[in-house]
Motif scaffolding. Structure first.
Motif, mmCIF file in Angstrom:
data_model
loop_
_atom_site.group_PDB
_atom_site.id
_atom_site.type_symbol
_atom_site.label_atom_id
_atom_site.label_comp_id
_atom_site.label_asym_id
_atom_site.label_seq_id
_atom_site.Cartn_x
_atom_site.Cartn_y
_atom_site.Cartn_z
ATOM 1 N N PHE A 61 0.819 39.327 43.158
ATOM 2 C CA PHE A 61 1.663 39.870 42.095
ATOM 3 C C PHE A 61 3.060 40.117 42.635
ATOM 4 O O PHE A 61 3.218 40.727 43.698
ATOM 5 N N LEU A 62 4.077 39.680 41.902
ATOM 6 C CA LEU A 62 5.456 40.066 42.187
ATOM 7 C C LEU A 62 5.629 41.473 41.639
ATOM 8 O O LEU A 62 5.270 41.739 40.492
ATOM 9 N N MET A 63 6.152 42.378 42.450
ATOM 10 C CA MET A 63 6.158 43.797 42.106
ATOM 11 C C MET A 63 7.576 44.367 42.000
ATOM 12 O O MET A 63 8.520 43.803 42.524
ATOM 13 N N THR A 64 7.644 45.509 41.336
ATOM 14 C CA THR A 64 8.817 46.365 41.430
ATOM 15 C C THR A 64 8.435 47.501 42.369
ATOM 16 O O THR A 64 7.267 47.689 42.691
ATOM 17 N N GLY A 65 9.401 48.266 42.813
ATOM 18 C CA GLY A 65 9.080 49.421 43.659
ATOM 19 C C GLY A 65 9.279 49.135 45.126
ATOM 20 O O GLY A 65 10.166 48.382 45.515
ATOM 21 N N GLY A 66 8.406 49.724 45.948
ATOM 22 C CA GLY A 66 8.587 49.716 47.397
ATOM 23 C C GLY A 66 8.316 48.402 48.097
ATOM 24 O O GLY A 66 8.806 48.175 49.197
ATOM 25 N N SER A 67 7.521 47.540 47.522
ATOM 26 C CA SER A 67 7.246 46.245 48.150
ATOM 27 C C SER A 67 7.536 45.132 47.147
ATOM 28 O O SER A 67 7.628 45.372 45.950
ATOM 29 N N ASP A 68 7.667 43.929 47.665
ATOM 30 C CA ASP A 68 7.999 42.786 46.805
ATOM 31 C C ASP A 68 6.754 42.151 46.189
ATOM 32 O O ASP A 68 6.777 41.724 45.036
ATOM 33 N N TYR A 69 5.660 42.076 46.954
ATOM 34 C CA TYR A 69 4.440 41.441 46.478
ATOM 35 C C TYR A 69 3.236 42.305 46.821
ATOM 36 O O TYR A 69 3.224 43.014 47.832
ATOM 37 N N LEU A 70 2.236 42.186 45.980
ATOM 38 C CA LEU A 70 0.940 42.808 46.223
ATOM 39 C C LEU A 70 -0.090 41.682 46.231
ATOM 40 O O LEU A 70 -0.173 40.911 45.270
ATOM 41 N N LEU A 71 -0.829 41.559 47.320
ATOM 42 C CA LEU A 71 -1.854 40.534 47.458
ATOM 43 C C LEU A 71 -3.222 41.202 47.509
ATOM 44 O O LEU A 71 -3.336 42.339 47.948
ATOM 45 N N ARG A 72 -4.251 40.464 47.087
ATOM 46 C CA ARG A 72 -5.624 40.920 47.256
ATOM 47 C C ARG A 72 -6.423 39.800 47.880
ATOM 48 O O ARG A 72 -6.362 38.657 47.450
ATOM 49 N N ILE A 73 -7.121 40.155 48.935
ATOM 50 C CA ILE A 73 -8.046 39.222 49.556
ATOM 51 C C ILE A 73 -9.390 39.936 49.694
ATOM 52 O O ILE A 73 -9.459 41.163 49.624
ATOM 53 N N ASP A 74 -10.459 39.183 49.868
ATOM 54 C CA ASP A 74 -11.787 39.734 50.125
ATOM 55 C C ASP A 74 -12.241 39.239 51.490
ATOM 56 O O ASP A 74 -12.119 38.052 51.792
ATOM 57 N N VAL A 75 -12.744 40.170 52.301
ATOM 58 C CA VAL A 75 -13.228 39.817 53.639
ATOM 59 C C VAL A 75 -14.600 40.446 53.854
ATOM 60 O O VAL A 75 -14.987 41.378 53.150
ATOM 61 N N GLU A 76 -15.320 39.939 54.852
ATOM 62 C CA GLU A 76 -16.623 40.508 55.163
ATOM 63 C C GLU A 76 -16.560 41.506 56.310
ATOM 64 O O GLU A 76 -17.512 42.251 56.536
ATOM 65 N N SER A 77 -15.414 41.528 57.028
ATOM 66 C CA SER A 77 -15.315 42.441 58.173
ATOM 67 C C SER A 77 -13.863 42.598 58.599
ATOM 68 O O SER A 77 -12.989 41.827 58.183
ATOM 69 N N ALA A 78 -13.639 43.579 59.475
ATOM 70 C CA ALA A 78 -12.303 43.776 60.036
ATOM 71 C C ALA A 78 -11.893 42.554 60.863
ATOM 72 O O ALA A 78 -10.729 42.150 60.875
ATOM 73 N N GLY A 79 -12.868 41.951 61.547
ATOM 74 C CA GLY A 79 -12.579 40.749 62.332
ATOM 75 C C GLY A 79 -12.116 39.592 61.467
ATOM 76 O O GLY A 79 -11.215 38.844 61.842
ATOM 77 N N ALA A 80 -12.740 39.452 60.302
ATOM 78 C CA ALA A 80 -12.323 38.393 59.368
ATOM 79 C C ALA A 80 -10.902 38.661 58.874
ATOM 80 O O ALA A 80 -10.108 37.732 58.732
#
Length: 150
Positions: A98-117
């Motif tokens: 998402f292109l955002m207003t406010g403190g950051s330019d973009y918001l991304l979402r990813i799904d992972v199975e672990s911190a290592g991933a």
């Protein structure tokens, strides 16, 4: 311009829950005949209200951890935005952007199975996206509400 009414909203609500529902079942859910539902859907598609249908893929299942990532670019010029967006589209690991207003330019979402991933994705994908100045990631604890849940 097509004006949606209460019946159209009911149809849209049902399609959002299950876009593969048969017209017969859809008609039962919204109180219309199958042919009337089909006509309304065709009109909404033609008017651009219904833009398409998609398959939501969940290869990780219950173990998936949603990671929300705030991206700040070095500059907010059209060139930087276009380069970043073109690069993001190349990675299926990035589920939403998402292109955002406010403190950051973009918001991304990813799904992972672990911190290592996530570490691999951070190292191989996020850190090489063009024009990135700052990456701020947050891990979800659990999903409380989703438009994609039944």
């Amino acid at each position: 311009m097509y004006e949606i009414d209460a019946l159209d909203r009911k149809i849209i609500r049902q399609l959002r829950l299950n876009s593969r529902i048969s017209n017969v079942d859809l008609g039962k859910e919204v109180g219309l005949s199958a042919s009337a539902c089909l006509r309304r859907i065709a009109l909404m598609e033609k008017a651009g209200i219904i833009k398409g249908y998609t398959a939501l893929i969940d290869v990780l299942g219950e173990e998936a951890i949603a990671v929300i990532i705030q991206i700040t670019l070095e500059r907010q010029t059209e060139e930087y935005l276009n380069r970043f967006e073109a690069a993001v589209r190349k990675y299926p690991e990035i589920r939403e952007c998402f292109l955002m207003t406010g403190g950051s330019d973009y918001l991304l979402r990813i799904d992972v199975e672990s911190a290592g991933a996530f570490e691999r994705i951070h190292k191989e994908i996020l850190s090489v996206l063009p024009g990135v100045l700052r990456i701020n990631s947050s891990f979800s604890i659990r999903n409380v509400l989703s438009a994609r849940q039944k």
